[in-house]
Design a protein around this motif. Structure first.
Motif, PDB file in Angstrom:
ATOM      1  N   PRO A 431       0.853  -0.957   0.551  1.00  0.00           N
ATOM      2  CA  PRO A 431      -0.449  -0.144   0.132  1.00  0.00           C
ATOM      3  C   PRO A 431       1.219   1.308  -0.033  1.00  0.00           C
ATOM      4  O   PRO A 431       1.805   1.460   0.873  1.00  0.00           O
ATOM      5  N   GLY A 432       0.235   1.562  -1.186  1.00  0.00           N
ATOM      6  CA  GLY A 432       0.632   3.708  -1.310  1.00  0.00           C
ATOM      7  C   GLY A 432       2.301   3.254  -2.244  1.00  0.00           C
ATOM      8  O   GLY A 432       3.298   4.014  -2.408  1.00  0.00           O
ATOM      9  N   GLY A 436       5.924  -4.095  -4.668  1.00  0.00           N
ATOM     10  CA  GLY A 436       6.692  -5.266  -3.369  1.00  0.00           C
ATOM     11  C   GLY A 436       6.126  -6.044  -2.830  1.00  0.00           C
ATOM     12  O   GLY A 436       4.557  -6.536  -3.533  1.00  0.00           O
ATOM     13  N   PHE A 437       6.010  -6.383  -2.363  1.00  0.00           N
ATOM     14  CA  PHE A 437       5.189  -7.759  -1.773  1.00  0.00           C
ATOM     15  C   PHE A 437       4.831  -6.997  -0.128  1.00  0.00           C
ATOM     16  O   PHE A 437       5.363  -7.388   1.166  1.00  0.00           O
ATOM     17  N   GLN A 438       3.761  -7.460   0.583  1.00  0.00           N
ATOM     18  CA  GLN A 438       3.563  -7.541   2.013  1.00  0.00           C
ATOM     19  C   GLN A 438       2.692  -8.397   2.931  1.00  0.00           C
ATOM     20  O   GLN A 438       1.636  -9.414   1.991  1.00  0.00           O
TER      21      GLN A 438
END
Length: 447
Positions: A431-432, A436-438
């Motif tokens: 988010p934002g 990328g990966f979260q």
């Protein structure tokens, strides 16, 4: 495919329809009987009136001169009052001698014969003197008969309109109470899953449901036995494989230290890499067996920050990528969650290991403890689609990566988190950020 219809709903529908139909049939039968009874009452009144008029009319005619035109009896009631009976007095030739003030001047259509006669406008009864020279014909209105029957039927129907809803309400209450054990059993069966296969207690169940409960409990017992055998096999296999693999790896590494020839040394290095991969797979299978055994389901609690610090410290000591791991915390005080600390440590190890293996080598792995006690693990990676995020959750499934791995890490983490009533939320991009990966561990809100 449409969902199955509710048993209570079907019972209510059929009982309501049956009760309503029976009440309507009862009202119809009552109206039919009432119509016949009203007919007998009207006929009796009609006959009695005609027979009582005969001597009165004969006496009146004796004191009168024979008229040239029919005499009309004037009304003594008000103009607004309705007259239900009309009559005519006729001689043997059919000529009208007298008639009531609302009766027609023309003779009734009934023949000069003692008895009842059904006409279009009403029913007529004819009475006569003994010599049959004077006839009295009294007619009542067919409209009045129909109105009496209609009003009587409405008097029967109106209470039904009140009784049927009350009956339906009572039936609904009774059906709900009677089917309550069925709903209880349904809810108890619905709670069963891979982590909860305990037998269901037969508390307050009626005799009709006990065979069903017995069958369900037998099925649950068989499932427990099958799953226990599967977990035991997986666990024992992983344990039994550890020792020979470790021995083979040690011998291979010893052989590498002795080999100087390049071709033979390269083949030995391939063997070492395969053994190391097999060691990691064995470790994952052991973790999976422990997860399937339900090690996360416990009444103990653990401190999220303490477990996270221990796991991160272990990685920083043993991993070559220790500099990429960064831990940050927004916790102002210890946050305790229900579960086993060892199980949560396995979850963190798998998620951090995935971030190190599959994230970009030049990007950090950020571990963030939120103020609510949740954990976010972020790493640099290309943006993933929703389909790819759903696919990596499956066992032995791997994303677009060439890094080593078994595809079990996320599956093990989700299994253990589910036992701790927590969830794993995967997001890409972060988010934002454009990529990328979260992986976020979300714990239930504590009351």
């Amino acid at each position: 495919m449409r969902g199955g219809r509710s048993l209570a709903g079907q019972l209510m529908l059929w009982i309501t329809a049956t009760i309503t139909l029976l009440w309507l049939v009862a009202v119809g039968f009552g109206a039919f009987v009432m119509h016949d009874e009203f007919g007998e009452i009207f006929d009796s009144a009609l006959q009695e009136t005609a027979e009582r008029l005969v001597p009165l009319v004969v006496d009146d005619l004796r004191h009168r001169d024979e008229p040239n035109a029919p005499l009309r009896i004037e009304a003594t009631r008000g103009p607004s009052e309705e007259e239900y009976l009309t009559y005519q007095v006729r001689d043997e030739t059919g000529r009208v001698l007298l008639h009531s003030h609302t009766a027609p001047v023309d003779p009734f259509g009934a023949p000069l014969k003692v008895g009842f006669w059904e006409g279009r406008k009403g029913r007529i009864y004819t009475a006569a003197t003994l010599d049959e020279t004077i006839f009295v014909q009294v007619q009542d209105s067919a409209k009045e008969r129909r109105e009496a029957t209609r009003e009587g039927s409405l008097a029967l129907l109106l209470p039904v309109l009140l009784i049927v809803p009350l009956t339906i309400t009572a039936v609904w209450f009774i059906v709900r109470r009677v089917l309550a054990p069925v709903e209880t059993l349904r809810a108890a069966i619905g709670e069963k899953d891979g982590g909860n296969l305990a037998a269901i207690e037969a508390v307050g169940l009626p005799q009709e449901l006990r065979p069903i409960l017995r069958s369900v409990n037998l099925l649950l017992a068989r499932l427990r036995a099958v799953l226990a055998a599967e977990r035991e096999f997986t666990s024992n296999s992983a344990h039994e494989l550890r020792t020979p693999i470790a021995g083979a790896l040690a011998q291979t590494q010893l052989l590498l230290s002795e080999l100087t020839d390049v071709p033979e040394r390269a083949r030995a290095q391939q063997i070492e890499a395969s053994l190391q991969k097999l060691t990691k797979l064995t470790e994952k299978l052991l973790q999976l067996a422990r997860a399937e055994a339900g090690i996360g389901m416990t009444e103990n609690t653990f401190d999220v920050a303490d477990v996270a610090r221990v796991v991160v410290t272990d990685f920083q000591r043993a991993s070559a990528d220790a500099g990429r791991i960064r831990l940050a915390s927004d916790l102002a005080a210890p946050v305790l969650h229900e579960g086993e600390a060892d199980a949560f440590a396995i979850v963190l190890r798998n998620l951090i290991e995935n971030a190190l293996l599959h994230g970009r080598a030049d990007a950090p792995v950020d571990i963030h403890l939120t103020g609510a006690g949740d954990v976010r693990i972020r790493n640099g990676a290309p943006r993933m689609s929703d389909e790819e995020l759903a696919a990596v959750r499956k066992r032995f499934a791997r994303g677009r990566t060439l890094a080593a791995g078994s595809g079990l890490g996320l599956s093990i983490a989700e299994r253990l988190l589910g036992q701790m009533q927590a969830s794993l939320v995967l997001t890409s991009p972060i988010p934002g950020m454009p990529d990328g990966f979260q992986a976020e561990i979300v714990f239930p809100t504590r009351s």
